[in-house]
Design a protein around this motif. Structure first.
Motif, PDB file in Angstrom:
ATOM      1  N   THR A 142     -16.121 -15.173   8.936  1.00  0.00           N
ATOM      2  CA  THR A 142     -16.377 -16.082  10.045  1.00  0.00           C
ATOM      3  C   THR A 142     -15.042 -16.282  10.766  1.00  0.00           C
ATOM      4  O   THR A 142     -14.041 -16.607  10.127  1.00  0.00           O
ATOM      5  CB  THR A 142     -16.892 -17.434   9.522  1.00  0.00           C
ATOM      6  OG1 THR A 142     -18.064 -17.200   8.730  1.00  0.00           O
ATOM      7  CG2 THR A 142     -17.207 -18.382  10.654  1.00  0.00           C
ATOM      8  N   PRO A 143     -14.999 -16.067  12.075  1.00  0.00           N
ATOM      9  CA  PRO A 143     -13.721 -16.180  12.786  1.00  0.00           C
ATOM     10  C   PRO A 143     -13.118 -17.584  12.689  1.00  0.00           C
ATOM     11  O   PRO A 143     -13.807 -18.580  12.903  1.00  0.00           O
ATOM     12  CB  PRO A 143     -14.097 -15.853  14.245  1.00  0.00           C
ATOM     13  CG  PRO A 143     -15.413 -15.161  14.171  1.00  0.00           C
ATOM     14  CD  PRO A 143     -16.093 -15.666  12.942  1.00  0.00           C
ATOM     15  N   LYS A 146      -9.354 -25.331   4.223  1.00  0.00           N
ATOM     16  CA  LYS A 146      -8.827 -24.038   3.788  1.00  0.00           C
ATOM     17  C   LYS A 146      -9.917 -23.160   3.170  1.00  0.00           C
ATOM     18  O   LYS A 146      -9.933 -21.943   3.349  1.00  0.00           O
ATOM     19  CB  LYS A 146      -7.716 -24.279   2.765  1.00  0.00           C
ATOM     20  CG  LYS A 146      -6.783 -23.145   2.569  1.00  0.00           C
ATOM     21  CD  LYS A 146      -5.614 -23.575   1.703  1.00  0.00           C
ATOM     22  CE  LYS A 146      -4.506 -22.569   1.755  1.00  0.00           C
ATOM     23  NZ  LYS A 146      -3.359 -22.975   0.960  1.00  0.00           N
ATOM     24  N   GLY A 147     -10.844 -23.774   2.452  1.00  0.00           N
ATOM     25  CA  GLY A 147     -11.874 -23.007   1.757  1.00  0.00           C
ATOM     26  C   GLY A 147     -13.140 -22.762   2.554  1.00  0.00           C
ATOM     27  O   GLY A 147     -13.994 -21.994   2.129  1.00  0.00           O
ATOM     28  N   LEU A 148     -13.282 -23.404   3.717  1.00  0.00           N
ATOM     29  CA  LEU A 148     -14.531 -23.277   4.477  1.00  0.00           C
ATOM     30  C   LEU A 148     -14.810 -21.846   4.881  1.00  0.00           C
ATOM     31  O   LEU A 148     -15.915 -21.340   4.668  1.00  0.00           O
ATOM     32  CB  LEU A 148     -14.492 -24.181   5.717  1.00  0.00           C
ATOM     33  CG  LEU A 148     -15.722 -24.094   6.623  1.00  0.00           C
ATOM     34  CD1 LEU A 148     -16.987 -24.510   5.874  1.00  0.00           C
ATOM     35  CD2 LEU A 148     -15.529 -24.948   7.861  1.00  0.00           C
ATOM     36  N   GLN A 149     -13.835 -21.180   5.461  1.00  0.00           N
ATOM     37  CA  GLN A 149     -14.033 -19.804   5.911  1.00  0.00           C
ATOM     38  C   GLN A 149     -14.436 -18.904   4.745  1.00  0.00           C
ATOM     39  O   GLN A 149     -15.356 -18.095   4.856  1.00  0.00           O
ATOM     40  CB  GLN A 149     -12.752 -19.301   6.575  1.00  0.00           C
ATOM     41  CG  GLN A 149     -12.876 -17.955   7.238  1.00  0.00           C
ATOM     42  CD  GLN A 149     -11.593 -17.561   7.950  1.00  0.00           C
ATOM     43  OE1 GLN A 149     -10.505 -17.984   7.572  1.00  0.00           O
ATOM     44  NE2 GLN A 149     -11.718 -16.751   8.974  1.00  0.00           N
ATOM     45  N   LYS A 150     -13.777 -19.083   3.609  1.00  0.00           N
ATOM     46  CA  LYS A 150     -14.096 -18.282   2.418  1.00  0.00           C
ATOM     47  C   LYS A 150     -15.524 -18.547   1.954  1.00  0.00           C
ATOM     48  O   LYS A 150     -16.269 -17.617   1.655  1.00  0.00           O
ATOM     49  CB  LYS A 150     -13.106 -18.596   1.297  1.00  0.00           C
ATOM     50  CG  LYS A 150     -13.394 -17.817   0.026  1.00  0.00           C
ATOM     51  CD  LYS A 150     -12.447 -18.178  -1.084  1.00  0.00           C
ATOM     52  CE  LYS A 150     -12.848 -17.414  -2.335  1.00  0.00           C
ATOM     53  NZ  LYS A 150     -12.205 -17.894  -3.521  1.00  0.00           N
ATOM     54  N   ARG A 196     -22.353 -15.443   2.715  1.00  0.00           N
ATOM     55  CA  ARG A 196     -22.958 -14.709   3.830  1.00  0.00           C
ATOM     56  C   ARG A 196     -23.759 -15.610   4.761  1.00  0.00           C
ATOM     57  O   ARG A 196     -24.885 -15.286   5.149  1.00  0.00           O
ATOM     58  CB  ARG A 196     -23.828 -13.570   3.333  1.00  0.00           C
ATOM     59  CG  ARG A 196     -23.023 -12.465   2.739  1.00  0.00           C
ATOM     60  CD  ARG A 196     -23.869 -11.254   2.469  1.00  0.00           C
ATOM     61  NE  ARG A 196     -22.969 -10.133   2.314  1.00  0.00           N
ATOM     62  CZ  ARG A 196     -23.169  -8.951   2.862  1.00  0.00           C
ATOM     63  NH1 ARG A 196     -24.225  -8.729   3.552  1.00  0.00           N
ATOM     64  NH2 ARG A 196     -22.289  -7.993   2.693  1.00  0.00           N
ATOM     65  N   ILE A 197     -23.171 -16.727   5.119  1.00  0.00           N
ATOM     66  CA  ILE A 197     -23.815 -17.613   6.087  1.00  0.00           C
ATOM     67  C   ILE A 197     -23.669 -16.949   7.452  1.00  0.00           C
ATOM     68  O   ILE A 197     -22.552 -16.705   7.920  1.00  0.00           O
ATOM     69  CB  ILE A 197     -23.160 -19.016   6.096  1.00  0.00           C
ATOM     70  CG1 ILE A 197     -23.182 -19.645   4.707  1.00  0.00           C
ATOM     71  CG2 ILE A 197     -23.813 -19.907   7.132  1.00  0.00           C
ATOM     72  CD1 ILE A 197     -24.543 -19.915   4.126  1.00  0.00           C
TER      73      ILE A 197
END
Length: 186
Positions: free
Chosen positions: A121-122, A156-160, A166-167
């Motif tokens: 996710t960008p 920090k962990g949201l993108q991961k 695979r949202i």
């Protein structure tokens, strides 16, 4: 509710709550140390029936989840938000304090970590959506985590987490639209 997988929980009180709500089998980690004996049981259960990790929505629960995920990839994850797992006295948080309905709902929305390479996710999208780097970011992330049922996560962990589960960008945008509409009502 028919659950074929074994559910990994932290302790006996969680087992009682899971069995009351679903009748499913559990493995207890007996706290955040997660010993080799527990990991061996979890590994065996993953090979034979599959595993759903369902730990408390707090630091020790996240630590247990990370240890299991590192040692035994491909486990499934179920999450409860803190407000769904808080004791009646408001002092403790845990699966054992959740209602049967909330437990069943969480277990119907499990995620499997996908280890294949996928597009992240960008980060710019997360900034633009005021999910990171904004005064209201924590509040928006908490609501997003609740809507997508991905567990509470920091900036920090949201993108991961979005990538790991695979949202899709479509699902993310729909959740953000809901959050924006709710904010207009606040």
């Amino acid at each position: 509710m028919d659950i074929k997988e074994v559910i990994v929980v932290e302790g006996k009180s969680d087992t009682i709550a899971i069995q009351r709500a679903t009748g499913a089998d559990t493995i207890e980690t007996n706290g955040s140390a997660v010993g080799q004996e527990a990991l061996t049981k979890i590994r065996h259960a993953q090979q034979t029936r599959g595993v759903i990790v369902f730990t408390d929505p707090d630091y020790p629960g996240r630590r247990i989840r990370a240890i299991i995920e590192q040692q035994i990839p491909d486990v499934k994850h179920a999450f409860l938000t803190k407000d769904r797992a808080i004791a009646k006295n408001g002092k403790k948080v845990g699966i054992e304090h959740a209602t049967d309905e909330d437990i069943r709902n969480a277990l119907q929305s499990v995620y499997t970590v996908d280890t294949t390479t996928i597009e992240e996710t960008p980060r710019d999208l997360l900034i633009e959506a005021r999910l990171i780097g904004h005064p209201e970011a924590k509040k928006r992330r908490d609501r997003l985590s609740e809507l997508l049922q991905i567990g509470q996560v920091n900036g920090k962990g949201l993108q991961k987490r979005l990538t790991m589960f695979r949202i899709s960008e479509t699902a993310l945008m729909q959740a953000l639209l809901t959050i924006d509409e709710e904010e207009q009502e606040w």
